[in-house]
Design an enzyme around this catalytic site. Structure first.
Site, PDB file in Angstrom:
ATOM      1  N   GLU A 440     -70.695   6.680 -31.820  1.00  0.00           N
ATOM      2  CA  GLU A 440     -69.767   6.001 -33.052  1.00  0.00           C
ATOM      3  C   GLU A 440     -70.436   6.258 -34.386  1.00  0.00           C
ATOM      4  OE1 GLU A 440     -67.937   2.633 -31.550  1.00  0.00           O
ATOM      5  OE2 GLU A 440     -66.557   2.535 -33.216  1.00  0.00           O
ATOM      6  N   GLU A 717     -74.029  -6.537 -30.896  1.00  0.00           N
ATOM      7  CA  GLU A 717     -72.609  -6.647 -31.084  1.00  0.00           C
ATOM      8  C   GLU A 717     -71.698  -7.807 -30.405  1.00  0.00           C
ATOM      9  OE1 GLU A 717     -70.704  -3.121 -29.601  1.00  0.00           O
ATOM     10  OE2 GLU A 717     -69.308  -3.213 -31.257  1.00  0.00           O
TER      11      GLU A 717
END
Ligand code: BGC
Length: 848
Positions: A440, A717
């Site tokens: 990502e 996260e």
């Protein structure tokens, strides 16, 4: 004595090379109390400028290409004391047309979803006369490295940096005077990087060009007054058979040391063109550089036989290995953030292989990747006897100054603060990324929207954010939407307006303005903000048929309470309209203030009115009008409280409700990315200080200190990325699939969004908060609690150092503060006592 500190050009203390009229700023220090700038005279050649400001001084004189300008500054304080200082800056090309042409290997192609093999270009040139100065200006489609006579040019990684390449590309300028000999060999390696290599989680490649390209000029000035420019053209040579066999962001790098460039068959380079016509601008961001060396704290042998080195810290960077090797020996370095069952745990990297492979020659050699980076704590090494390798690593991030510090009597909070800072550094690799490790590493706008303020306390983000915001502006959609990732770089989602992620175009410049006070910068971003709010208003009215629902922002979609613990993605998105509406109101409040600062009174009035309507709608549609939500969840209370959308008794009821929800959740937060940054403010600013501290000090999952206690060295996260039973979370499990079959999901161990609590540490524990741009005026108002006995925070503002240092002994609170020259501080003590203080060092105490 008055002293000039931090004299900066374009926010750099040295080595500024610019193509624009530079901004000159300076801090002042004095041993006298209540000192302030009376006037300053800035002289650049025959340009003289008198100012009473320490920031926002724009040089408006003449600028010629590639010229050094000395800046001389004389200041007089209110005390009549004098000081002076000098610095200099260089100009770049200043629009000078390129003699060099874009070159590539026109015959080279590579498959979809893959990154190209790095191209190696070479050019030989002779220097026949004595030189006075020589420099290179260069850029690439892809990322490049230059070498002259075997030596690396400059210290940058990943030049020309990541920008919205269809609109702008930076070029670099490197002084090479000392590197030139009579006969010279220039080698340029261009990897796919962001422009050509596979990027984003669908591994789209050839985003900005079909293959890599290089643009370069060597400028030489001779002692006899003549000069010469050698530019890229079809006389340059190229090959894909160089040492770098593979290089890309996700999979890593392969380097074959056996390749001898002298023995290669080279092809003529092909002249090419860029498909779009981007501005090629002198570097205006910070370049990525090695910022420190990490040494392993231990090594173990995994059941698989891999030797695993633990660096003790999760960070973004590359290994640096000293190897005693033999010809063709293949050494493989794999990277991971965590260990499971004694092996590297790589599932959370998803498709990213994060592997560096080095093929040796005989003897002693060193290897460190140059064309990729990884996010890791652990490195697994195969193919070499541990006694034949010495392993360390370089921390890589954009080259900004660390300007803030925070410490207190609770070691767990200190560790949390350290984790927040590492989260920042790891995700500021040229652009603000979501994470540095998996497939990502994109410029997700929502993550920086919530983290920007914390970042600006810790680091001088001026050039870094200015650069990124140029791309935000360029990539704003016709309808005013901001892409979810900037630069979009292959992201196919249309840039439709949505909250928080889109509000980044307001929240980020506002955080940066408060920290540095650069008004030019606000004015450059102003139209983008207005366009975005217009889009938010238009979408709010979409399919809305009652006067209030016209201001409830539902469409086209919101990420909502993204990453709220214990919920699914669907549930996060479902909370979009509460989040969207509250963020909309907040952005109107900020843009109204910005409009005032820019002297746009009518606009300010317009946004204040719009905000009132949105607030009314939020209260009518979502609450009983007395402070209780019809559909209760923590974020839906946090946002109106922190964004000042409610007053009086209604505010009290809302805070009480929020406190109740937290208690019902066992004294835990249940907020996602959009609410977490503000939950402690919502409590502490409304009379619930102890509740705020209790939440901060919570150490069972989900909580900040749970991560710390579970051994986190950065911010995660998901709060339960590592579960209380020690297993690694694999992310959301799709219906009908087992956890083992899951993709590895969204389980990054280095995602800074929830680290936005750093803002509260500085603003409420240390108590430091700017009340106008650049800390021209600021507040120090520490709130005590959580059994803290001391805390200390400092920020190097553009005016000078702000310091707050307090302790409690025998129920007595004592504080020492530092107020920079030319600023004023409102100090509020825990007993409510107020002091307005001009520059100097002060100490106060009171009972508590
Ligand atoms: C990213 C986030 C981002 C989010 C939005 C994720 O994959 O890692 O941090 O903001 O997507 O959808």
């Amino acid at each position: 004595m008055l002293k000039i500190s931090a004299l900066k050009v374009e926010n750099l203390s040295e080595n500024c090379i610019t193509d624009r009229q530079p901004n000159i700023s300076f801090g002042l220090e004095s041993s006298l109390k209540e000192e302030a700038l009376k006037k300053a005279t800035i002289t650049v050649g025959n340009w003289t400028y008198e100012t009473t400001n320490q920031i926002n001084n724009i040089y408006t004189g003449d600028l010629k290409p590639f010229t050094k300008y000395d800046v001389h500054i004389k200041v007089e304080g209110k005390s009549r004391e004098l000081a002076e200082s000098i610095t200099s800056f260089m100009t770049g090309r200043m629009g000078m047309p390129w003699k060099g042409k874009w070159i590539t290997d026109g015959s080279y192609d590579f498959p979809d979803k893959e990154s190209p093999v790095p191209m190696t270009f070479c050019h030989k040139f002779d220097v026949k006369k004595k030189i006075t100065r020589a420099w290179i200006t260069s850029t690439a489609l892809g990322i490049y490295e230059l070498m002259i006579n075997g030596e690396k040019v400059g210290e940058d990684y990943f030049a020309p940096g990541f920008t919205s390449y269809d609109h702008q590309i930076q070029y670099q300028t490197y002084d090479i005077t000392a590197m030139l000999e009579r006969s010279n060999l220039l080698i340029a390696i261009v990897a796919g990087g962001w422009a050509v290599g596979a990027f984003n989680y669908v591994r789209k490649n050839k985003i900005n060009a079909d293959r890599q390209a290089l643009l370069c000029e060597i400028h030489i000035e001779y002692e006899d007054g003549t000069s010469e420019v050698i530019g890229t053209d079809d006389n340059w040579k190229v090959t894909e058979d160089g040492n770098y066999r593979m290089a890309e962001w996700y999979d890593g790098e392969t380097y074959d040391a056996r390749v001898d460039l002298d023995k290669l068959v080279w092809r003529q380079a092909t002249v090419t063109q860029t498909t779009k016509n981007p501005n090629i601008v002198a570097q205006y961001g910070n370049s990525v550089k090695a910022q420190g060396i990490m040494k392993p704290i231990s090594s173990t042998i995994a059941p698989s036989g891999e030797v695993i080195y633990d660096f003790g810290q999760n960070f973004a960077g590359v290994i640096n290995a000293k190897i005693f090797g033999r010809n063709s020996q293949r050494i493989v370095f794999r990277h991971s953030e965590v260990i499971a069952d004694g092996e590297l745990f790589v599932k959370s990297l998803r498709t990213a292989k994060a592997t560096a492979t080095y093929i040796c020659i005989n003897g002693e050699q060193t290897y460190s990747p140059r064309l990729t980076y990884m996010g890791f704590r652990y490195v697994g090494v195969k193919g070499v006897d541990p006694k034949d390798i010495e392993l360390e690593a370089f921390v890589l991030h954009s080259d900004f100054e660390e300007i803030g510090s925070f410490e207190c009597s609770n070691e767990l909070i200190n560790k949390l603060n350290s984790n927040i800072r590492w989260g920042g550094k790891s995700n500021f690799v040229d652009i603000p990324t979501d994470c540095p490790q998996r497939d990502e590493r994109q410029g997700w706008t929502g993550d920086i929207a919530v983290f920007a303020s914390t970042a600006c306390y810790n680091f001088d983000m001026s050039r870094f954010l200015d650069k990124w915001l140029v791309d935000v502006k360029s990539e704003q959609g016709f309808g005013g939407g901001i892409p979810m990732v900037v630069p979009r770089a292959g992201d196919n989602w249309p840039p439709l307006a949505n909250s928080c992620w889109g509000d980044s175009c307001i929240l980020v410049p506002w955080a940066e303005y408060l920290a540095r006070g650069d008004i030019q910068f606000l004015s450059r971003q102003y139209d983008t903000m207005k366009k975005f709010l217009k889009a938010a208003k238009r979408w709010s009215a979409f399919l809305s048929f009652t006067p209030n629902s016209r201001y409830i922002w539902r469409f086209p979609f919101h990420f909502g309470d993204w990453c709220a613990p214990g919920e699914t993605t669907k549930q996060w998105l479902k909370k979009g309209k509460w989040v969207g509406t509250a963020y909309f109101a907040n952005s109107c409040a900020i843009v109204a203030q910005i409009a005032e600062l820019l002297g746009k009174k009518e606009d300010a009035e317009y946004y204040r009115n719009l905000r009132d309507k949105i607030i009314k709608a939020y209260r009518k549609v979502f609450t009983d009008g007395k402070g209780t939500l019809k559909n209760e969840f923590q974020t839906a209370y946090v946002l109106p409280l922190h964004f000042n959308m409610v007053e009086g008794d209604e505010r009290k009821v809302m805070t009480k409700n929020l406190d109740r929800l937290i208690k019902e959740a066992g004294n835990h937060l249940t907020t996602g990315f959009t609410g977490t940054p503000y939950i402690l403010f919502a409590l502490s600013d409304n009379g619930y200080t102890e509740a705020a501290y209790d939440l901060l000090l919570q150490d069972t999952c989900p909580s900040w200190l749970y991560e710390v206690k579970a051994g986190g060295t950065t911010i995660w996260e998901r709060w339960d990325a590592l579960r209380p039973d020690g297993t690694v979370n694999l992310g959301e499990v799709k219906e009908g699939k087992s956890e083992e079959e899951s993709s590895g999901g969204m389980v990054s161990f280095n995602h800074y969004a929830n680290g936005a609590v750093g803002d509260w540490l500085y603003k409420r524990i240390a108590g430091i908060e700017p009340t106008s741009g650049g800390y021209k005026t600021f507040k120090i108002e520490p709130i005590i609690g959580g059994e803290l006995t001391w805390a200390k925070g400092s920020v190097r503002t553009p005016y000078g150092l702000v310091l707050s240092e307090w302790n409690i002994e025998s129920k007595k609170f004592s504080i020492s503060i530092e107020v920079p020259v030319s600023t004023s501080c409102t100090l509020v003590l825990p007993n409510g006592e107020n002091h307005i203080l001009m520059s100097g060092r002060y100490s106060y105490s009171c009972n508590c």
